[in-house]
Structures are given as structure tokens and as C-alpha cells.
Design a protein around this motif. Structure first.
Motif, mmCIF file in Angstrom:
data_model
loop_
_atom_site.group_PDB
_atom_site.id
_atom_site.type_symbol
_atom_site.label_atom_id
_atom_site.label_comp_id
_atom_site.label_asym_id
_atom_site.label_seq_id
_atom_site.Cartn_x
_atom_site.Cartn_y
_atom_site.Cartn_z
ATOM 1 N N UNK A 78 68.508 58.907 67.672
ATOM 2 C CA UNK A 78 67.876 60.007 66.957
ATOM 3 C C UNK A 78 67.423 61.083 67.933
ATOM 4 N N UNK A 79 66.680 60.685 68.947
ATOM 5 C CA UNK A 79 66.109 61.609 69.920
ATOM 6 C C UNK A 79 66.788 61.481 71.277
ATOM 7 N N UNK A 80 66.743 62.553 72.043
ATOM 8 C CA UNK A 80 67.222 62.533 73.423
ATOM 9 C C UNK A 80 66.158 61.847 74.286
ATOM 10 N N UNK A 81 66.615 61.048 75.253
ATOM 11 C CA UNK A 81 65.692 60.404 76.192
ATOM 12 C C UNK A 81 66.054 60.842 77.607
ATOM 13 N N UNK A 82 65.044 60.841 78.478
ATOM 14 C CA UNK A 82 65.267 61.182 79.869
ATOM 15 C C UNK A 82 64.177 60.553 80.717
ATOM 16 N N UNK A 83 64.481 60.389 82.006
ATOM 17 C CA UNK A 83 63.501 59.810 82.912
ATOM 18 C C UNK A 83 64.120 59.562 84.269
ATOM 19 N N UNK A 84 63.489 58.693 85.036
ATOM 20 C CA UNK A 84 63.952 58.347 86.377
ATOM 21 C C UNK A 84 64.306 56.860 86.402
ATOM 22 N N UNK A 85 65.099 56.480 87.401
ATOM 23 C CA UNK A 85 65.407 55.057 87.562
ATOM 24 C C UNK A 85 65.543 54.716 89.033
ATOM 25 N N UNK A 86 65.314 53.440 89.311
ATOM 26 C CA UNK A 86 65.551 52.862 90.623
ATOM 27 C C UNK A 86 66.348 51.591 90.380
ATOM 28 N N UNK A 87 67.487 51.467 91.059
ATOM 29 C CA UNK A 87 68.343 50.300 90.849
ATOM 30 C C UNK A 87 68.616 49.598 92.164
ATOM 31 N N UNK A 88 68.632 48.275 92.102
ATOM 32 C CA UNK A 88 69.008 47.431 93.234
ATOM 33 C C UNK A 88 70.275 46.674 92.876
ATOM 34 N N UNK A 89 70.510 45.565 93.543
ATOM 35 C CA UNK A 89 71.691 44.746 93.298
ATOM 36 C C UNK A 89 71.783 44.324 91.839
ATOM 37 N N UNK A 90 70.678 43.871 91.268
ATOM 38 C CA UNK A 90 70.651 43.502 89.846
ATOM 39 C C UNK A 90 69.344 43.912 89.186
ATOM 40 N N UNK A 91 68.491 44.621 89.916
ATOM 41 C CA UNK A 91 67.214 45.068 89.365
ATOM 42 C C UNK A 91 67.306 46.510 88.905
ATOM 43 N N UNK A 92 66.532 46.833 87.888
ATOM 44 C CA UNK A 92 66.547 48.182 87.336
ATOM 45 C C UNK A 92 65.151 48.513 86.838
ATOM 46 N N UNK A 93 64.591 49.595 87.353
ATOM 47 C CA UNK A 93 63.282 50.066 86.932
ATOM 48 C C UNK A 93 63.450 51.446 86.314
ATOM 49 N N UNK A 94 63.104 51.573 85.046
ATOM 50 C CA UNK A 94 63.125 52.852 84.345
ATOM 51 C C UNK A 94 61.707 53.385 84.351
ATOM 52 N N UNK A 95 61.525 54.639 84.757
ATOM 53 C CA UNK A 95 60.175 55.189 84.831
ATOM 54 C C UNK A 95 60.143 56.616 84.322
ATOM 55 N N UNK A 96 58.969 57.083 84.015
ATOM 56 C CA UNK A 96 58.743 58.442 83.527
ATOM 57 C C UNK A 96 59.631 58.762 82.327
ATOM 58 N N UNK A 97 59.839 57.771 81.449
ATOM 59 C CA UNK A 97 60.686 57.999 80.279
ATOM 60 C C UNK A 97 59.985 58.909 79.281
ATOM 61 N N UNK A 98 60.729 59.861 78.782
ATOM 62 C CA UNK A 98 60.224 60.791 77.777
ATOM 63 C C UNK A 98 61.334 61.012 76.755
ATOM 64 N N UNK A 99 60.962 61.521 75.589
ATOM 65 C CA UNK A 99 61.980 61.793 74.575
ATOM 66 C C UNK A 99 61.541 62.957 73.700
ATOM 67 N N UNK A 100 62.523 63.515 73.015
ATOM 68 C CA UNK A 100 62.202 64.500 71.995
ATOM 69 C C UNK A 100 61.556 63.748 70.843
ATOM 70 N N UNK A 101 60.982 64.442 69.890
ATOM 71 C CA UNK A 101 60.266 63.788 68.787
ATOM 72 C C UNK A 101 60.718 64.324 67.431
#
Length: 151
Positions: A78-101
Motif C-alpha cells: 500500500x505504502x512506500x517504505x524506505x530506510x537504511x540497512x547493514x548486512x553481513x554474511x547472514x545478518x541483516x539490520x533494517x534501521x530508520x524505516x519510514x513509510x508513506x501513510x
């Protein structure tokens, strides 16, 4: 006494250099990141529920990981999402996620389920055209298929 001090210093240096060497990026890690990044992933499953969307649907739940900017973007259905990520070999951190409303109707709350699942992501697995986002216990949160064949 001086011999013991030199021996301890030599062993400490050897341990430090060995530790630094093991922290280099492994070929497997580089391969996983290459498979994850720079393509569009279309959601096919949230938890144990399959997502059925028409090929001509406007807002299909999707995600992209941009290698150059380390930014994540996509849609929750429904909405667009955006943010930052940090990825390792199998790890994934999603941060500062925001979206339209925007108001979303008749979508079966896919947007809410998708965003809730994204907030729990800690790991990922890529196998060919399939991406799985997992929680810290290894449970499947969201499964995707690549919209483009991997190179």
C-alpha cells in the motif's frame, strides 16, 4: 625476565595479527551480499501465509537493497517504505524505516503484517531466486522471489 617479556609480546602480536586476518570479508560473505543487493524482491509469503497478487497489480509488497547507498526501499502493498540497512554474511539490520501513510482498503492488512515482520528481521538467506528474511530464532518472516534473474 626479559626473555619472558619478549615471548609474551611476540605471542600477543601473533594473536592480534591472526585476529585481524580472520575479520576480512570472506568470498562467501561477498557472494551472499551480491545476491541480496541491487535487485527487486517481490514478497510471496508472510509467515506461513502465501501472498497472491496479480502481475498487473500496482502495489505489490517488495523490497530493494541498494549496495552503493546502503538504503532499503520498496512497498508494503500500500505504502512506500524506505530506510537504511547493514548486512553481513547472514545478518541483516533494517534501521530508520519510514513509510508513506496512505489509507489502504481491501488489502487484507498485508501492509500491517509486512511492516510488523520487517521490524523483527535479524537474518537473511538467499538461494537462487529466493530471499528469506528471518527472525533471531531462524523463523521465516517474509519470503521473496527475485523479479529479475540473478547474474
Amino acid at each position: 625476565m626479559l626473555k619472558n617479556l619478549l615471548l609474551v609480546a611476540a605471542l600477543g602480536s601473533a594473536a592480534a595479527f591472526t585476529g585481524c586476518e580472520s575479520m576480512q570479508t570472506s568470498p562467501h560473505m561477498t557472494e551472499n551480499l551480491q545476491l541480496l543487493q541491487n535487485k527487486t524482491w517481490i514478497a510471496t509469503q508472510i509467515g506461513g501465509t502465501a501472498i497472491k497478487t496479480a502481475p498487473n497489480a500496482r502495489n505489490i509488497p517488495s523490497i530493494q537493497f541498494d549496495e552503493a547507498s546502503k538504503r532499503v526501499s520498496g512497498s508494503d502493498g500500500c505504502n512506500r517504505i524506505m530506510g537504511a540497512y547493514t548486512a553481513g554474511n547472514d545478518t541483516l539490520l533494517l534501521s530508520q524505516l519510514a513509510s508513506t501513510r496512505m489509507a489502504c482498503i481491501n488489502n487484507g492488512n498485508i501492509d500491517q503484517k509486512y511492516n510488523e515482520a520487517l521490524s523483527k528481521v535479524t537474518h537473511y538467506q538467499v538461494f537462487g531466486k529466493t530471499l528469506k528474511l528471518l527472525d533471531r530464532h531462524g523463523n521465516l518472516l517474509i519470503q521473496f522471489e527475485s523479479a529479475v534473474q540473478p547474474r
